[in-house]
Enzyme design. Structure first.
Site, PDB file in Angstrom:
ATOM      1  N   ASP A 152      -4.866  -1.196   5.921  1.00  0.00           N
ATOM      2  CA  ASP A 152      -5.452   0.001   6.533  1.00  0.00           C
ATOM      3  C   ASP A 152      -6.889   0.219   6.077  1.00  0.00           C
ATOM      4  O   ASP A 152      -7.579   1.091   6.606  1.00  0.00           O
ATOM      5  CB  ASP A 152      -4.622   1.245   6.179  1.00  0.00           C
ATOM      6  CG  ASP A 152      -3.287   1.271   6.904  1.00  0.00           C
ATOM      7  OD1 ASP A 152      -3.169   0.610   7.950  1.00  0.00           O
ATOM      8  OD2 ASP A 152      -2.356   1.945   6.419  1.00  0.00           O
ATOM      9  N   ASP A 153      -7.325  -0.554   5.095  1.00  0.00           N
ATOM     10  CA  ASP A 153      -8.690  -0.423   4.595  1.00  0.00           C
ATOM     11  C   ASP A 153      -9.644  -1.167   5.525  1.00  0.00           C
ATOM     12  O   ASP A 153      -9.467  -2.363   5.792  1.00  0.00           O
ATOM     13  CB  ASP A 153      -8.783  -0.996   3.182  1.00  0.00           C
ATOM     14  CG  ASP A 153     -10.147  -0.754   2.569  1.00  0.00           C
ATOM     15  OD1 ASP A 153     -10.318   0.280   1.906  1.00  0.00           O
ATOM     16  OD2 ASP A 153     -11.045  -1.595   2.776  1.00  0.00           O
ATOM     17  N   LEU A 154     -10.660  -0.475   6.008  1.00  0.00           N
ATOM     18  CA  LEU A 154     -11.547  -1.058   7.016  1.00  0.00           C
ATOM     19  C   LEU A 154     -12.314  -2.264   6.492  1.00  0.00           C
ATOM     20  O   LEU A 154     -12.539  -3.232   7.223  1.00  0.00           O
ATOM     21  CB  LEU A 154     -12.519   0.008   7.526  1.00  0.00           C
ATOM     22  CG  LEU A 154     -11.893   1.169   8.307  1.00  0.00           C
ATOM     23  CD1 LEU A 154     -12.965   2.163   8.724  1.00  0.00           C
ATOM     24  CD2 LEU A 154     -11.136   0.658   9.521  1.00  0.00           C
TER      25      LEU A 154
END
Length: 204
Positions: A152-154
């Site tokens: 979920d970390d860009l």
């Protein structure tokens, strides 16, 4: 300093090896393994620059006599009180949610070594305002869990896509491809993710 065995393991993967060689992982505070404090800090820092978040968090801690946001004391401060030190209205509510959850579930002095990563994620994401990414950051930096892959970390997602040329994939296919690409990094995917952040000098 990163364990040489971890560096050696990650360096065997040809796409990650040049990044490992170029960058040194920074030592980050683990707050003495205090999951509650780590969550409170992570919520404060969300969607803010490191400097702005640090200023707000310092002001927040200053309202507590001993500089620690004990759950019962935190709940005594209103949303307006927390907004006065720079918290947004939603974040003030989320901080109350964390404090209330800690007291309700009697998590003060909890032995987190009894839980695996998934159990901690499932438990703490029950708190409104706490998502999987936030818990993953606590697992990585507060509890030193070595094998998280925070998709979920860009930044992690962007650099995985770039390193493995996955631009043509979308949705579930992309997720599956990223997980497969990172498989050789086990059991140190947390460290690999940190190297991906170092590519862009990300501050967490």
């Amino acid at each position: 300093m990163t364990d040489p065995a971890i560096i050696a393991h990650l360096s065997r993967e040809p796409r990650l090896a040049p990044i490992v060689k170029k960058h040194t992982l920074k030592v980050r505070p683990d707050h003495g393994g205090d999951v509650y404090f780590g969550l409170i800090r992570s919520i404060t820092y969300q969607q803010l620059s490191g400097r702005a978040a640090g200023t707000i968090f310092s002001r927040f801690l200053d309202i507590f006599p001993d500089g620690y946001p004990h759950p019962e004391r935190l709940l005594e401060f209103s949303v307006a009180d927390l907004r006065a030190v720079g918290m947004s209205r939603p974040k003030a509510g989320y901080l109350h949610n964390v404090a209330g959850f800690w007291l309700e579930h009697q998590l003060i002095n909890e032995d987190w070594s009894r839980y695996d990563d998934r159990e901690i994620i499932d438990l703490l994401t029950q708190i409104k305002g706490v998502g999987q990414w936030t818990v993953e950051m606590v697992l990585m930096f507060v509890l030193h869990r070595p094998d998280l892959l925070p998709l979920d970390d860009l930044v992690v997602r962007r650099n995985l896509i770039s390193l493995f040329d996955l631009h043509h994939l979308k949705g579930k296919q992309l997720i599956q491809a990223m997980i497969a690409a990172a498989e050789p990094w086990r059991p140190y995917r947390s460290y690999a993710s940190r190297y991906l952040w170092e590519m862009e000098a990300t501050v967490l």
